[in-house]
Design a protein around this motif. Structure first.
Motif, short mmCIF file in Angstrom:
data_model
loop_
_atom_site.label_atom_id
_atom_site.label_comp_id
_atom_site.label_asym_id
_atom_site.label_seq_id
_atom_site.Cartn_x
_atom_site.Cartn_y
_atom_site.Cartn_z
N GLY A 49 0.84 -1.18 0.00
CA GLY A 49 0.00 0.00 0.00
C GLY A 49 0.88 1.23 0.00
O GLY A 49 0.64 2.20 0.70
N GLU A 70 1.52 -1.73 -4.65
CA GLU A 70 0.49 -0.69 -4.68
C GLU A 70 -0.65 -1.10 -5.62
O GLU A 70 -0.40 -1.42 -6.78
N ASP A 92 -2.12 -6.13 -3.69
CA ASP A 92 -2.50 -5.67 -2.36
C ASP A 92 -2.13 -6.73 -1.32
O ASP A 92 -1.69 -7.82 -1.64
N TYR A 108 3.40 -1.66 6.37
CA TYR A 108 2.12 -1.08 5.96
C TYR A 108 2.02 0.29 6.64
O TYR A 108 1.73 0.36 7.84
N SER A 111 -1.97 1.80 5.66
CA SER A 111 -2.69 0.97 4.69
C SER A 111 -3.21 -0.36 5.23
O SER A 111 -3.92 -1.06 4.52
N TRP A 114 -6.98 -1.35 5.04
CA TRP A 114 -7.63 -1.71 3.78
C TRP A 114 -7.50 -3.21 3.49
O TRP A 114 -7.90 -3.66 2.43
#
Length: 253
Positions: A49, A70, A92, A108, A111, A114
């Motif tokens: 991320g 990403e 991801d 991370y 991120s 998510w």
């Protein structure tokens, strides 16, 4: 609005994100090294991320060999512009496009929320080498600063989301909420601040997913009012943003 939709929303504001989002103080990476028990220099690190490369750049400055992961096409393009020559692959945390036992550290920055920890934790363990570590962290609101606490409440109300509690979770609760139960986890909270222009501050909060998924008219209405309010509070149009970085480092069993 699903979490996936909000996660994908960053592509529409990649340049704004890169220009206005805060980085992280050196103490965060110092703490990662301490908890992980290894130096970043020479370590192979997957930054998942990665966005436009804010954390990846800091990791590279420490001498890490970084590969970025990403999901967003435009964000990945911004990463290429900011960090030419650093590899970035599309993917991801729920299905990492990386080989088994290929990384010493997986990071991370802003991120982890998510991902689905039921999938992302096993994926991290698959990709980590023996004695590897998973590090996740966020710049969070310093709720003891009155104007930031009040702004947070206005943002939540305008965007129709639940405001976060001003009381930070205990270490055990933070581990549970992150889906890291059963792993050896170290936690550290690092307070820091930066002084920015009013325009940069507004661009920063406007790059958050809660705003990016709103209709343009709703975004404009909020920022017109917020600019007027903050302009009265900070007539020089310069202000101090205060953050508390919440860091969790989980060691591979």
């Amino acid at each position: 609005m699903t979490a996936s939709s909000r996660a994908q929303s960053f592509d529409v504001a990649a340049a704004q994100y890169a220009a206005s989002r805060p980085a992280y103080p050196a103490e965060v990476l110092d703490s990662v090294e301490q908890f992980a028990g290894c130096r970043l220099a020479g370590a192979r690190v997957a930054d998942v991320g990665a966005g436009t490369g804010i954390a990846s750049a800091l990791l590279r400055e420490r001498g890490a060999e970084v590969i970025a992961v990403e999901p967003g096409e435009v964000m990945a393009g911004g990463f290429h512009q900011a960090l030419p020559g650093m590899p970035v692959v599309r993917g991801d945390g729920n299905a990492l496009p990386l080989a088994d036992a290929s990384c010493d550290l997986i990071t991370y920055a802003q991120s982890w929320q998510w991902t689905d920890p039921g999938r992302s934790v096993p994926e991290a363990l698959r990709v980590l080498r023996a004695s590897g570590a998973l590090a996740i962290w966020w710049n969070t609101t310093a709720f003891d600063v009155p104007w930031l606490r009040e702004q947070h409440a206005r943002i939540a109300h305008h965007c129709g989301v639940s405001p976060r509690s001003a009381v930070r979770p205990s270490d055990s609760e933070a581990v549970r909420l992150a889906g890291l139960t059963g792993l050896r986890v170290g936690r550290r909270q690092v307070r820091w601040s930066r002084t920015v222009s009013l325009d940069m501050h507004l661009a920063n909060i406007g790059s958050r997913s809660a705003f990016l998924v709103l209709e343009e008219s709703a975004r404009r209405a909020f920022f017109a009012e917020e600019r007027e309010r903050l302009g009265r509070m900070f007539p020089r149009e310069e202000l101090e943003e205060t953050y508390v970085v919440d860091l969790l480092v989980a060691l591979r069993p």
